[in-house]
Design a protein around this motif. Structure first.
Motif, PDB file in Angstrom:
ATOM      1  N   HIS A 137     -16.569  -5.228 -20.762  1.00 43.07           N
ATOM      2  CA  HIS A 137     -17.156  -5.266 -19.413  1.00 43.07           C
ATOM      3  C   HIS A 137     -17.545  -3.892 -18.876  1.00 43.07           C
ATOM      4  N   GLY A 138     -17.132  -2.822 -19.566  1.00 40.16           N
ATOM      5  CA  GLY A 138     -17.434  -1.500 -19.046  1.00 40.16           C
ATOM      6  C   GLY A 138     -16.668  -1.221 -17.763  1.00 40.16           C
ATOM      7  N   LEU A 139     -17.292  -0.504 -16.847  1.00 47.01           N
ATOM      8  CA  LEU A 139     -16.629  -0.174 -15.591  1.00 47.01           C
ATOM      9  C   LEU A 139     -16.385  -1.407 -14.721  1.00 47.01           C
ATOM     10  N   HIS A 140     -17.123  -2.474 -14.992  1.00 50.46           N
ATOM     11  CA  HIS A 140     -16.930  -3.703 -14.216  1.00 50.46           C
ATOM     12  C   HIS A 140     -15.532  -4.285 -14.443  1.00 50.46           C
ATOM     13  N   PHE A 141     -14.874  -3.878 -15.520  1.00 50.95           N
ATOM     14  CA  PHE A 141     -13.516  -4.361 -15.797  1.00 50.95           C
ATOM     15  C   PHE A 141     -12.569  -4.041 -14.650  1.00 50.95           C
ATOM     16  N   PHE A 142     -12.796  -2.896 -13.981  1.00 51.76           N
ATOM     17  CA  PHE A 142     -11.877  -2.463 -12.923  1.00 51.76           C
ATOM     18  C   PHE A 142     -12.014  -3.300 -11.657  1.00 51.76           C
ATOM     19  N   SER A 143     -13.034  -4.159 -11.609  1.00 54.90           N
ATOM     20  CA  SER A 143     -13.120  -5.104 -10.484  1.00 54.90           C
ATOM     21  C   SER A 143     -11.999  -6.131 -10.552  1.00 54.90           C
ATOM     22  N   PHE A 144     -11.335  -6.196 -11.711  1.00 50.08           N
ATOM     23  CA  PHE A 144     -10.181  -7.077 -11.894  1.00 50.08           C
ATOM     24  C   PHE A 144      -9.077  -6.752 -10.889  1.00 50.08           C
ATOM     25  N   PHE A 145      -9.021  -5.496 -10.440  1.00 47.91           N
ATOM     26  CA  PHE A 145      -7.939  -5.057  -9.562  1.00 47.91           C
ATOM     27  C   PHE A 145      -8.280  -5.221  -8.083  1.00 47.91           C
ATOM     28  N   MET A 146      -9.471  -5.761  -7.795  1.00 43.88           N
ATOM     29  CA  MET A 146      -9.844  -5.997  -6.401  1.00 43.88           C
ATOM     30  C   MET A 146     -10.196  -7.468  -6.232  1.00 43.88           C
ATOM     31  N   PRO A 147      -9.306  -8.286  -5.630  1.00 51.14           N
ATOM     32  CA  PRO A 147      -9.580  -9.719  -5.465  1.00 51.14           C
ATOM     33  C   PRO A 147     -10.871  -9.960  -4.697  1.00 51.14           C
ATOM     34  N   ALA A 148     -11.652 -10.924  -5.155  1.00 55.38           N
ATOM     35  CA  ALA A 148     -12.922 -11.239  -4.503  1.00 55.38           C
ATOM     36  C   ALA A 148     -12.680 -11.774  -3.088  1.00 55.38           C
ATOM     37  N   GLY A 149     -13.481 -11.316  -2.146  1.00 59.86           N
ATOM     38  CA  GLY A 149     -13.385 -11.793  -0.775  1.00 59.86           C
ATOM     39  C   GLY A 149     -12.288 -11.156   0.053  1.00 59.86           C
ATOM     40  N   ALA A 150     -11.586 -10.162  -0.517  1.00 62.32           N
ATOM     41  CA  ALA A 150     -10.494  -9.522   0.225  1.00 62.32           C
ATOM     42  C   ALA A 150     -11.064  -8.568   1.271  1.00 62.32           C
ATOM     43  N   PRO A 151     -10.399  -8.412   2.423  1.00 65.84           N
ATOM     44  CA  PRO A 151     -10.864  -7.484   3.469  1.00 65.84           C
ATOM     45  C   PRO A 151     -10.891  -6.046   2.955  1.00 65.84           C
ATOM     46  N   ILE A 152     -11.919  -5.303   3.326  1.00 67.67           N
ATOM     47  CA  ILE A 152     -12.062  -3.924   2.883  1.00 67.67           C
ATOM     48  C   ILE A 152     -10.899  -3.057   3.371  1.00 67.67           C
ATOM     49  N   ALA A 153     -10.410  -3.364   4.571  1.00 69.96           N
ATOM     50  CA  ALA A 153      -9.313  -2.556   5.134  1.00 69.96           C
ATOM     51  C   ALA A 153      -8.044  -2.661   4.301  1.00 69.96           C
ATOM     52  N   LEU A 154      -7.860  -3.795   3.646  1.00 70.61           N
ATOM     53  CA  LEU A 154      -6.646  -3.994   2.837  1.00 70.61           C
ATOM     54  C   LEU A 154      -6.862  -3.616   1.377  1.00 70.61           C
ATOM     55  N   SER A 155      -8.048  -3.155   1.020  1.00 65.43           N
ATOM     56  CA  SER A 155      -8.347  -2.897  -0.389  1.00 65.43           C
ATOM     57  C   SER A 155      -7.413  -1.872  -1.045  1.00 65.43           C
ATOM     58  N   PRO A 156      -7.042  -0.744  -0.393  1.00 63.57           N
ATOM     59  CA  PRO A 156      -6.121   0.195  -1.067  1.00 63.57           C
ATOM     60  C   PRO A 156      -4.780  -0.447  -1.421  1.00 63.57           C
ATOM     61  N   LEU A 157      -4.225  -1.216  -0.489  1.00 66.53           N
ATOM     62  CA  LEU A 157      -2.941  -1.863  -0.743  1.00 66.53           C
ATOM     63  C   LEU A 157      -3.072  -2.930  -1.830  1.00 66.53           C
ATOM     64  N   LEU A 158      -4.139  -3.730  -1.771  1.00 66.91           N
ATOM     65  CA  LEU A 158      -4.337  -4.797  -2.755  1.00 66.91           C
ATOM     66  C   LEU A 158      -4.564  -4.231  -4.145  1.00 66.91           C
ATOM     67  N   VAL A 159      -5.333  -3.159  -4.235  1.00 60.56           N
ATOM     68  CA  VAL A 159      -5.578  -2.521  -5.533  1.00 60.56           C
ATOM     69  C   VAL A 159      -4.277  -1.992  -6.117  1.00 60.56           C
ATOM     70  N   LEU A 160      -3.452  -1.376  -5.289  1.00 53.68           N
ATOM     71  CA  LEU A 160      -2.159  -0.859  -5.755  1.00 53.68           C
ATOM     72  C   LEU A 160      -1.278  -1.989  -6.270  1.00 53.68           C
ATOM     73  N   ILE A 161      -1.224  -3.087  -5.516  1.00 55.35           N
ATOM     74  CA  ILE A 161      -0.410  -4.237  -5.931  1.00 55.35           C
ATOM     75  C   ILE A 161      -0.916  -4.815  -7.247  1.00 55.35           C
ATOM     76  N   GLU A 162      -2.241  -4.925  -7.389  1.00 59.83           N
ATOM     77  CA  GLU A 162      -2.821  -5.479  -8.605  1.00 59.83           C
ATOM     78  C   GLU A 162      -2.550  -4.584  -9.809  1.00 59.83           C
ATOM     79  N   ILE A 163      -2.619  -3.271  -9.615  1.00 61.73           N
ATOM     80  CA  ILE A 163      -2.360  -2.344 -10.725  1.00 61.73           C
ATOM     81  C   ILE A 163      -0.904  -2.436 -11.172  1.00 61.73           C
ATOM     82  N   VAL A 164       0.014  -2.496 -10.204  1.00 62.25           N
ATOM     83  CA  VAL A 164       1.438  -2.603 -10.552  1.00 62.25           C
ATOM     84  C   VAL A 164       1.724  -3.916 -11.273  1.00 62.25           C
ATOM     85  N   SER A 165       1.186  -5.030 -10.751  1.00 64.01           N
ATOM     86  CA  SER A 165       1.414  -6.329 -11.388  1.00 64.01           C
ATOM     87  C   SER A 165       0.784  -6.380 -12.771  1.00 64.01           C
TER      88      SER A 165
END
Length: 248
Positions: A137-165
């Motif tokens: 998938h190339g760089l698009h693979f990293f979209s795996f760590f950002m849930p679709a439709g998630a609020p932009i304001a919560l993106s840093p926290l969600l990305v961190l949670i996804e990376i840890v999980s």
């Protein structure tokens, strides 16, 4: 052995000198190599050219049942990528089952009871799956760590949670080894208790029938756990591969 946990001790068996450095094969390495050799020989004699029968018998029946089981699992999880990964998953599945079952034999060593070994093995597979996902998938693979439709304001926290999980996936692959360690420890304790009662003589030797029967029951459960651990490892591997393919 004095302690039930002594059966899980890594022991240097064969020292190897390379210049000033000295390495040693442990009992885990020796049993792994022996198990791999026996499995490869069995598969070769059962499914190799000139040995494979139209009507399967003996070991050929066993290996074909395993292969059909893994083929069905891969077909369900991987779809069109099944043929690309089925050989590797089949090899991993059969190796884990063989290591688990050989570990039940007297005076053997259960390789899969070692967290360092199972974690290293699962981490290597985890890294391989991640590299495959990035290559596909190339760089698009990293979209795996950002849930679709998630609020932009919560993106840093969600990305961190996804990376840890996501990082914990390597640990989940090796988590089932705890059941094997616990079962082997209990078997050792009950076996020693039974032997002590038999050696005591009199009424105690007659009462030793109860723990002896319990040992047989737990041995059966240990066989089931050995199969279950290999299945859990293989199905999780298929699920993680499916995520790398489709970015779920």
């Amino acid at each position: 052995m004095c302690s039930p946990l002594e059966q899980f001790t890594l022991i240097p068996v064969l020292p190897v000198s390379l210049g000033n450095a000295v390495f040693s094969f442990s009992n885990a390495t020796v049993f792994t190599l022996v198990t791999m050799g026996l499995v490869l020989a069995s598969v070769k004699l059962s499914l190799g050219r000139g040995f494979c029968r139209v009507l399967p018998l003996g070991w050929q029946t066993l290996w074909e049942c395993f292969y059909e089981f893994i083929d069905g699992m891969c077909r369900e999880q991987l779809g069109g990528f099944r043929r690309r990964f089925i050989t590797s998953i089949f090899a991993i599945f059969t190796l884990l089952i063989s290591l688990n079952l050989f570990g039940l034999l007297p005076y053997s060593f259960t390789v899969t009871s070692q967290l360092s070994i199972t974690l290293s093995f699962s981490s290597a597979l985890f890294i391989g799956i991640t590299l495959f996902g990035i290559r596909r998938h190339g760089l698009h693979f990293f979209s795996f760590f950002m849930p679709a439709g998630a609020p932009i304001a919560l993106s840093p926290l969600l990305v961190l949670i996804e990376i840890v999980s996501y990082g914990f996936r390597a640990m989940t692959l090796s988590a089932a080894r705890g059941m094997i360690t616990a079962g082997h420890t209990l078997l050792k304790i009950l076996s020693g208790f039974t032997w002590t009662m038999l050696g005591a003589g009199g009424v105690l030797s007659m009462l030793a029938v109860a723990p002896a029967l319990l040992v047989l029951v737990i041995t059966g459960l240990e066989v089931a756990v050995a199969l279950l651990q290999a299945y859990v490892f293989s199905i999780l591997l298929c699920v993680y591969l499916n995520d790398a393919i489709n970015l779920h």
